[in-house]
Structure formats: structure tokens, C-alpha cells
Design a protein around this motif. Structure first.
Motif, PDB file in Angstrom:
ATOM      1  N   PHE A 481      28.133 -74.713  16.584  1.00  0.00           N
ATOM      2  CA  PHE A 481      26.688 -74.958  16.676  1.00  0.00           C
ATOM      3  C   PHE A 481      25.917 -73.972  15.791  1.00  0.00           C
ATOM      4  N   ASP A 482      26.319 -72.696  15.837  1.00  0.00           N
ATOM      5  CA  ASP A 482      25.604 -71.644  15.078  1.00  0.00           C
ATOM      6  C   ASP A 482      25.730 -71.896  13.580  1.00  0.00           C
ATOM      7  N   ARG A 483      26.939 -72.336  13.114  1.00  0.00           N
ATOM      8  CA  ARG A 483      27.113 -72.604  11.694  1.00  0.00           C
ATOM      9  C   ARG A 483      26.240 -73.757  11.230  1.00  0.00           C
ATOM     10  N   LYS A 484      26.197 -74.808  12.039  1.00  0.00           N
ATOM     11  CA  LYS A 484      25.379 -75.957  11.676  1.00  0.00           C
ATOM     12  C   LYS A 484      23.899 -75.560  11.571  1.00  0.00           C
ATOM     13  N   VAL A 485      23.435 -74.808  12.581  1.00  0.00           N
ATOM     14  CA  VAL A 485      22.008 -74.431  12.615  1.00  0.00           C
ATOM     15  C   VAL A 485      21.664 -73.537  11.432  1.00  0.00           C
ATOM     16  N   ARG A 486      22.559 -72.611  11.080  1.00  0.00           N
ATOM     17  CA  ARG A 486      22.284 -71.674   9.999  1.00  0.00           C
ATOM     18  C   ARG A 486      22.367 -72.375   8.639  1.00  0.00           C
ATOM     19  N   VAL A 487      23.476 -73.099   8.453  1.00  0.00           N
ATOM     20  CA  VAL A 487      23.695 -73.715   7.135  1.00  0.00           C
ATOM     21  C   VAL A 487      22.640 -74.772   6.849  1.00  0.00           C
ATOM     22  N   GLU A 488      22.367 -75.607   7.794  1.00  0.00           N
ATOM     23  CA  GLU A 488      21.411 -76.697   7.591  1.00  0.00           C
ATOM     24  C   GLU A 488      19.962 -76.274   7.868  1.00  0.00           C
ATOM     25  N   ASN A 523      18.695 -66.933  25.525  1.00  0.00           N
ATOM     26  CA  ASN A 523      18.205 -68.304  25.641  1.00  0.00           C
ATOM     27  C   ASN A 523      17.962 -68.856  24.245  1.00  0.00           C
ATOM     28  N   LEU A 524      17.639 -70.149  24.204  1.00  0.00           N
ATOM     29  CA  LEU A 524      17.460 -70.829  22.923  1.00  0.00           C
ATOM     30  C   LEU A 524      16.295 -70.256  22.134  1.00  0.00           C
ATOM     31  N   THR A 525      15.187 -69.987  22.808  1.00  0.00           N
ATOM     32  CA  THR A 525      13.995 -69.484  22.116  1.00  0.00           C
ATOM     33  C   THR A 525      14.295 -68.156  21.414  1.00  0.00           C
ATOM     34  N   HIS A 526      14.964 -67.255  22.103  1.00  0.00           N
ATOM     35  CA  HIS A 526      15.305 -65.962  21.522  1.00  0.00           C
ATOM     36  C   HIS A 526      16.243 -66.140  20.326  1.00  0.00           C
ATOM     37  N   TYR A 527      17.198 -67.026  20.464  1.00  0.00           N
ATOM     38  CA  TYR A 527      18.162 -67.296  19.397  1.00  0.00           C
ATOM     39  C   TYR A 527      17.455 -67.822  18.163  1.00  0.00           C
ATOM     40  N   LEU A 528      16.589 -68.823  18.363  1.00  0.00           N
ATOM     41  CA  LEU A 528      15.877 -69.419  17.236  1.00  0.00           C
ATOM     42  C   LEU A 528      14.929 -68.415  16.571  1.00  0.00           C
ATOM     43  N   ASN A 529      14.233 -67.634  17.385  1.00  0.00           N
ATOM     44  CA  ASN A 529      13.303 -66.659  16.817  1.00  0.00           C
ATOM     45  C   ASN A 529      14.032 -65.619  15.958  1.00  0.00           C
ATOM     46  N   ASP A 530      15.223 -65.207  16.383  1.00  0.00           N
ATOM     47  CA  ASP A 530      16.002 -64.258  15.580  1.00  0.00           C
ATOM     48  C   ASP A 530      16.332 -64.862  14.216  1.00  0.00           C
ATOM     49  N   LEU A 531      16.751 -66.125  14.226  1.00  0.00           N
ATOM     50  CA  LEU A 531      17.086 -66.789  12.958  1.00  0.00           C
ATOM     51  C   LEU A 531      15.843 -66.939  12.079  1.00  0.00           C
ATOM     52  N   ARG A 532      14.746 -67.328  12.697  1.00  0.00           N
ATOM     53  CA  ARG A 532      13.501 -67.471  11.933  1.00  0.00           C
ATOM     54  C   ARG A 532      13.043 -66.142  11.339  1.00  0.00           C
ATOM     55  N   LEU A 533      13.182 -65.051  12.096  1.00  0.00           N
ATOM     56  CA  LEU A 533      12.773 -63.734  11.596  1.00  0.00           C
ATOM     57  C   LEU A 533      13.688 -63.273  10.466  1.00  0.00           C
ATOM     58  N   GLU A 534      14.989 -63.584  10.568  1.00  0.00           N
ATOM     59  CA  GLU A 534      15.903 -63.252   9.482  1.00  0.00           C
ATOM     60  C   GLU A 534      15.512 -64.012   8.220  1.00  0.00           C
ATOM     61  N   TYR A 535      15.125 -65.260   8.395  1.00  0.00           N
ATOM     62  CA  TYR A 535      14.697 -66.055   7.243  1.00  0.00           C
ATOM     63  C   TYR A 535      13.397 -65.507   6.667  1.00  0.00           C
ATOM     64  N   SER A 536      12.488 -65.006   7.562  1.00  0.00           N
ATOM     65  CA  SER A 536      11.227 -64.439   7.070  1.00  0.00           C
ATOM     66  C   SER A 536      11.486 -63.190   6.224  1.00  0.00           C
ATOM     67  N   VAL A 537      12.526 -62.421   6.580  1.00  0.00           N
ATOM     68  CA  VAL A 537      12.891 -61.256   5.772  1.00  0.00           C
ATOM     69  C   VAL A 537      13.261 -61.707   4.360  1.00  0.00           C
ATOM     70  N   PHE A 538      14.044 -62.782   4.282  1.00  0.00           N
ATOM     71  CA  PHE A 538      14.428 -63.319   2.985  1.00  0.00           C
ATOM     72  C   PHE A 538      13.198 -63.720   2.175  1.00  0.00           C
ATOM     73  N   LEU A 539      12.262 -64.437   2.817  1.00  0.00           N
ATOM     74  CA  LEU A 539      11.055 -64.874   2.112  1.00  0.00           C
ATOM     75  C   LEU A 539      10.203 -63.689   1.659  1.00  0.00           C
ATOM     76  N   LEU A 540      10.028 -62.697   2.529  1.00  0.00           N
ATOM     77  CA  LEU A 540       9.191 -61.536   2.178  1.00  0.00           C
ATOM     78  C   LEU A 540       9.804 -60.746   1.024  1.00  0.00           C
ATOM     79  N   ARG A 541      11.115 -60.710   0.982  1.00  0.00           N
ATOM     80  CA  ARG A 541      11.777 -59.937  -0.055  1.00  0.00           C
ATOM     81  C   ARG A 541      11.851 -60.709  -1.383  1.00  0.00           C
ATOM     82  N   GLU A 542      12.161 -61.996  -1.297  1.00  0.00           N
ATOM     83  CA  GLU A 542      12.354 -62.789  -2.516  1.00  0.00           C
ATOM     84  C   GLU A 542      11.082 -63.470  -2.998  1.00  0.00           C
ATOM     85  N   HIS A 543      10.131 -63.672  -2.111  1.00  0.00           N
ATOM     86  CA  HIS A 543       8.878 -64.344  -2.496  1.00  0.00           C
ATOM     87  C   HIS A 543       7.682 -63.500  -2.019  1.00  0.00           C
ATOM     88  N   PRO A 544       7.446 -62.346  -2.604  1.00  0.00           N
ATOM     89  CA  PRO A 544       6.342 -61.471  -2.166  1.00  0.00           C
ATOM     90  C   PRO A 544       4.961 -62.066  -2.399  1.00  0.00           C
TER      91      PRO A 544
END
Length: 586
Positions: A481-488, A523-544
Motif C-alpha cells: 500500500f505504501d509503495r503504491k501511495v508514494r509512487v503514484e 492513523n491515515l490522516t497522520h500518515y498522509l500528512n507526513d507524505l504531503r509534508l515530505e513532498y512540500s520539502v521537495f517543492l520548497l527546495r526544487e521550486h523556490p
């Protein structure tokens, strides 16, 4: 021969020194004997003083002091002051502290008895200063006693008594033989004050105490001249005779009177005057007139002095007692005129004292004001320094804290960046080797899971721990499940709900919740928020160039406030700071 000459020379030097010391001792003894002569026969002393002056046998200041002592015994206060003043100004007196101290006593006493209170006050101040400089307790006590007399003349009776007691306490601390003599002398003044204020019992008790002092001086044979002790006896017996008569003890009064006449003091010029108050009370008026005639030459005396006024008053009472009222009235008029003159002088003196007192108060107020301003300025300076120190320390603390926080922020950004890179590398590995778990656990596509009741094989166990079959099954499901959510990047689909994610995992609602609790951070909300925040780090770093709001929307966190709060809770800094630190590292 050389040794004999040396011995003879040494003997001659010792003999010369001995002779010189004996001459000095004889000279000192001779001067002391002359001082005693002022009590016994002042006229002879005046004659000897003239002879000594012609031959320069003694220093000039000593000759002038002898003259002052002689005139004191003759009650000629003006001449006492004149010669004492000359003695004080003479060359060499500074090398003779004992003589200088006695000259100060003569000057102050004569000035006060002449009612020159301003001059007396001046010499009292000088005398006290000299006494403290030379550590002469006797002189200082005498000056305080004369200050008490001046205060009494100015009407400050209570303060006068206080200063007299100060002098007595000062003498009580001294071990000098002369202190007993001066103590007796001061007691005599205090007895006179008590008698004038009608405090006869106090005067009587003080007289008894004074008698003890005189007996002590006689029995212990202190280094005090016999004539001075005789004087003190005369003064004491005359006053005790008066007090006994006042107390209606006539026989005791007669005894004291006889004791008075047995002293040498009773035959002196001063002694004949001291018994007059007792004679007036007893009614021996003619003897009073005779005694005053002996003491004073009324046409050539100090017509403003205290002694002269007392003699006039005694004579007026004596004439009244004899029935010669005309002479008594004449003398009273004379006394009134003298007192009027003195009152004018006293008024001027009091005005001057008031001016000086006001000036002193103004000076004290000015000094107090200046002192207060100085203290206030000092307090202000100290307060300002303390404030600057505290402020500097606070600024240093803030800067230090800011530097520490900035360093921590850089570390956080560096760690977050490193963690993100690791996550990206892991995802890349997952993409290339989709069927293999990085922990060595087979994926769901590689292993066909048996039924729930089937036994667990060795291929299903993790290398480092033993996992029950059911938990292993849940772990494999979560990893897929985690691979699918991350990759896609399904976590960016904001419209997906809980049921959609459970369907994606292929389990029912309850089991999905249990799996997310065990492996998804709670829980699901905490899991999703962690992934979203990790993605936000990518955006802040690569797209300032993207704003925080745009980053939040792209991360499926449409509310900027929620995005900023979650970001800071996760990484310790807000998105803006993270962007700035990331840019600075580039």
C-alpha cells in the motif's frame, strides 16, 4: 694614655649633661614655685615678674602667664586677659603645651567673667581644637565647662547643665592627678549653679561628693600643689556653710565657717569674697562691706565684670540690712545701669548669634541639598550602568540565542534535505525493483499468501525478528500500500477518503484502521500528512519560486495556516525559513 683621655672626656660630658639637666629641673621647679606664689602673695609675684623680665631669666610667655595668674588672684580680670593674650602670642609657647593650655584657661575664664562672651566663645573654639590636637583632656574639659557658663549667661540653662555633665564625664575617664583638681573645680561651678537655681539639696549632695575628691587628693598625696588643694577647701567650706545656714543647721554652718577661716585661701583677696553670701545670711553685714573693700578698689576695677557686679549686689544687701537704704538704692541703680549695658551687648551678641545660626542653617541646607543631588546623581549613574550591563547581557543573550536558533534551523534543513534525499533514493529503488522490499521481505506479488489457518514458512520471517503470521501478512499489505501511495502520489488526491484507501489496500474498514495504527504512524490522516509534508520539502527546495500557498495546494493542504502549523510541528521551522536556508545552501 689615649684610653685615659677618652674616659676623662666621657666623664666630663656626662657631668656637663647632668649639670644641664639639673639646671633645667631647677628652672622648671622655680617656675612652678612662682606659679604657687600667685595664690599666696600675688603682689610679690608681680614684683618678681618685673625683675625676671628685666633680666630675661624666663621666656617672655612664662613671665606674662605669671602676671596673669597674679592678677587673677587680685580679681583684676581685664589685666588677666591682657597678659594671657600676650603670653599666647609670644614666641616659644608652642613648644610648651602645658603652659599654653593653662593660658587658654585664663583667657577664656577672664573673658567670660568680663562678660565678653563673643571673645570667650572664640577662644573656647581655639582651646578645644588645640586640646584635641595635643590630646589634652583637662583643657578640653575646662573649655566645655566654660562653654556651659556662657550658655547659662545666655539663658540656655538646660543645655548649660548638659555641657557641664559632659565635662565631668570626660574627666572621669582620665587617670591624671590634675583631673581630680579640675573635677573639684567644676563641681564648684556646678554647686554655684544649683544654689542660684534654688536647688539646695542637689548642691548639698554635690558638696559632699566634692569633699570626697578633696580628701582623696590629700590622702593619696597626688602630684598636686598644696596651695591648690587649700583653695578648693576654701571654696567648698564657704558654700557648705551657706547651704547649712539655708538648711537651718546653724551649728554645722559655724563649723564650716571655722574650717573656712583655717584655710590660707580665706586670707587671700579672692577668699574674703567667697564667704560673703554666708555672712549676709547670718546678718554680719559690716564684715561683708569690709571684705569687699579689701577685695576691690572700686575706682580701679572691672566695672562690667561678674565679680564686680556680685560685690555691688552684696554691698547693697549689706547696706539694706544696716538700714542705709539710700546707699542700697544707689548701688542697685548702679547694678541696673551695668546690666542695661550688658543687655545691650548681649542683645547685639544674640543678634549676631542668630545671624550666624541662620547662616549655618542655610549652609547646612545647601550642603544637604548638594549632598542629596550628588547621591541622586550617583544612584542615577549606578542605575544606568546596571541597566546598560543588564541590557548588554540581554542583547548578547538574544544574539547568542538567535545564532543558536539559526544554527539549529540550518541543521534541521540539512537533516530534512538529507532525509528527503534518502526517501527519494528509496522510492527510486522501489520503482526499479518493484517486487522487492528493501527490508528483505517478499512483496505480495512474489508470495502468494496462504489462508489464515495455513502455517507460516521460514520464507515469511524477517531476518532480525520473529513475526507472527498475521502480523507478517499485515506488514506486507502495508508495504505494498505504501509503495503504491508514494509512487503514484495518491496522497495528493485530496478527494480520497478513508474507504477509498481501505479499498486500495484490499481490506475492510476495521482491519485497515488496525494496520494504519500499527505501521502508518497512528492513523491515515497522520500518515498522509507526513507524505504531503515530505513532498512540500521537495517543492520548497526544487521550486523556490512557488509561494507557500501554492505549495500547500500542490501538497493537498489547501489551508495555508494548517500547512504552516504542520510543517513547523514536523520540522521545527516554518516553510519560509526552510526555503531561505535551502537556497543559501545552494
Amino acid at each position: 694614655m689615649g684610653k685615659i683621655r677618652s674616659v676623662v672626656s666621657a666623664l666630663l660630658i656626662l657631668l656637663s649633661f647632668s649639670c644641664w639637666a639639673n639646671m633645667l629641673q631647677e628652672k622648671k621647679t622655680s617656675f612652678e614655685n612662682l606659679c604657687e606664689l600667685s595664690v599666696v602673695d600675688p603682689h610679690v609675684l608681680l614684683s618678681k615678674a618685673d625683675t625676671l623680665d628685666v633680666h630675661s631669666a624666663l621666656p617672655f610667655y612664662q613671665i606674662e602667664m605669671l602676671r596673669a595668674c597674679a592678677y587673677r588672684s587680685l580679681s583684676m580680670r581685664s589685666l588677666v586677659f591682657y597678659h594671657a593674650h600676650h603670653a599666647l602670642e609670644a614666641v616659644g609657647i608652642d613648644k610648651d603645651p602645658d603652659t599654653k593650655a593653662y593660658v587658654y584657661m585664663l583667657l577664656v575664664e577672664s573673658a567670660v567673667l568680663l562678660n565678653h562672651l563673643d571673645i570667650g566663645t572664640k577662644y573656647i573654639a581655639e582651646g578645644v581644637s588645640y586640646a584635641r590636637m595635643s590630646k589634652n583632656i583637662l583643657l578640653e574639659a575646662n573649655m566645655i565647662q566654660m562653654e556651659s557658663t556662657i550658655l547659662r549667661k545666655l539663658g540656655q540653662t538646660a543645655k548649660s547643665y548638659t555641657r557641664m555633665q559632659d565635662a565631668i564625664r570626660m574627666l572621669a575617664k582620665s587617670n591624671q592627678p590634675e583631673a581630680l583638681l579640675l573635677m573639684s573645680h567644676i563641681y564648684g561651678y556646678l554647686m554655684s549653679f544649683y544654689i542660684e537655681d534654688l536647688r539646695y539639696n542637689d548642691a548639698w549632695q554635690l558638696g559632699k561628693k566634692r569633699s570626697v575628691f578633696i580628701d582623696k587628693m590629700e590622702k593619696e598625696k597626688q602630684n598636686i600643689n598644696v596651695s591648690w588643694i587649700d583653695n578648693q577647701k576654701g571654696y567648698l567650706y564657704s558654700k557648705m556653710a551657706l547651704l547649712s545656714e539655708i538648711r537651718k543647721q546653724s551649728k554645722l554652718a559655724e563649723e564650716y565657717c571655722k574650717m573656712f577661716y583655717r584655710t590660707n585661701f580665706s586670707k587671700s583677696n579672692m577668699g574674703v569674697f567667697e564667704i560673703n553670701n554666708y555672712l549676709l545670711l547670718r546678718g554680719d553685714f559690716r564684715q561683708v562691706l569690709q571684705n569687699n573693700d579689701i577685695r576691690f578698689q572700686l575706682n580701679n576695677t572691672d566695672t562690667l565684670g561678674t565679680d564686680y557686679l556680685n560685690a555691688l549686689y552684696q554691698n547693697s544687701k549689706a547696706y539694706k540690712g544696716l538700714g542705709d537704704y539710700e546707699k542700697a538704692y544707689y548701688l542697685l541703680e548702679k547694678i541696673n545701669n551695668v546690666r542695661k549695658t550688658l543687655r545691650i551687648g548681649e542683645y547685639k551678641q544674640k543678634v549676631q548669634q542668630m545671624r550666624e545660626s541662620n547662616q549655618k542653617m542655610e549652609n547646612e541646607m545647601l550642603a544637604h541639598e548638594i549632598s542629596f543631588k550628588i547621591k541622586l546623581r550617583n544612584y542615577f549613574i549606578v542605575g544606568l550602568l546596571v541597566l546598560l550591563i543588564v541590557g548588554g547581557a540581554f542583547v548578547y543573550y538574544i544574539l547568542r540565542k538567535k545564532k543558536t536558533i539559526s544554527f539549529q534551523k540550518r541543521q534541521i534543513v540539512s537533516l530534512v534535505t538529507e532525509l528527503t534525499n534518502l526517501k527519494e533514493e528509496e522510492e527510486e529503488i522501489h520503482r526499479t525493483e518493484f517486487g522487492k522490499d528493501p527490508n528483505g521481505v517478499p512483496s505480495a506479488t512474489q508470495v502468494k499468501l496462504p489462508a489464515e489457518e495455513a502455517p507460516i514458512t521460514s520464507d515469511h520471517i524477517l531476518p532480525d525478528e520473529e513475526i507472527p503470521y498475521e502480523n507478517l501478512r499485515d506488514k506486507i499489505l502495508f508495504d505494498d500500500f505504501d509503495r503504491k501511495v508514494r509512487v503514484e502520489k495518491i496522497y495528493l488526491q485530496y478527494q480520497f477518503d478513508h474507504d477509498d484507501y481501505a479499498l486500495l489496500m484490499g481490506v475492510n474498514h476495521n482491519r485497515f484502521a488496525r494496520i494504519m495504527k500499527n505501521y502508518g504512524g497512528g492513523n491515515l490522516t497522520h500518515y498522509l500528512n507526513d507524505l504531503r509534508l515530505e513532498y512540500s520539502v521537495f517543492l520548497l527546495r526544487e521550486h523556490p519560486e512557488l509561494s507557500n500557498m501554492e505549495v500547500a495546494k500542490k501538497c493537498a493542504l489547501p489551508k495555508l495556516s494548517i500547512f504552516c502549523r504542520l510543517f513547523k510541528e514536523r520540522f521545527g521551522v516554518n516553510p519560509t525559513v526552510f526555503r531561505q536556508e535551502a537556497l543559501s545552501k545552494k
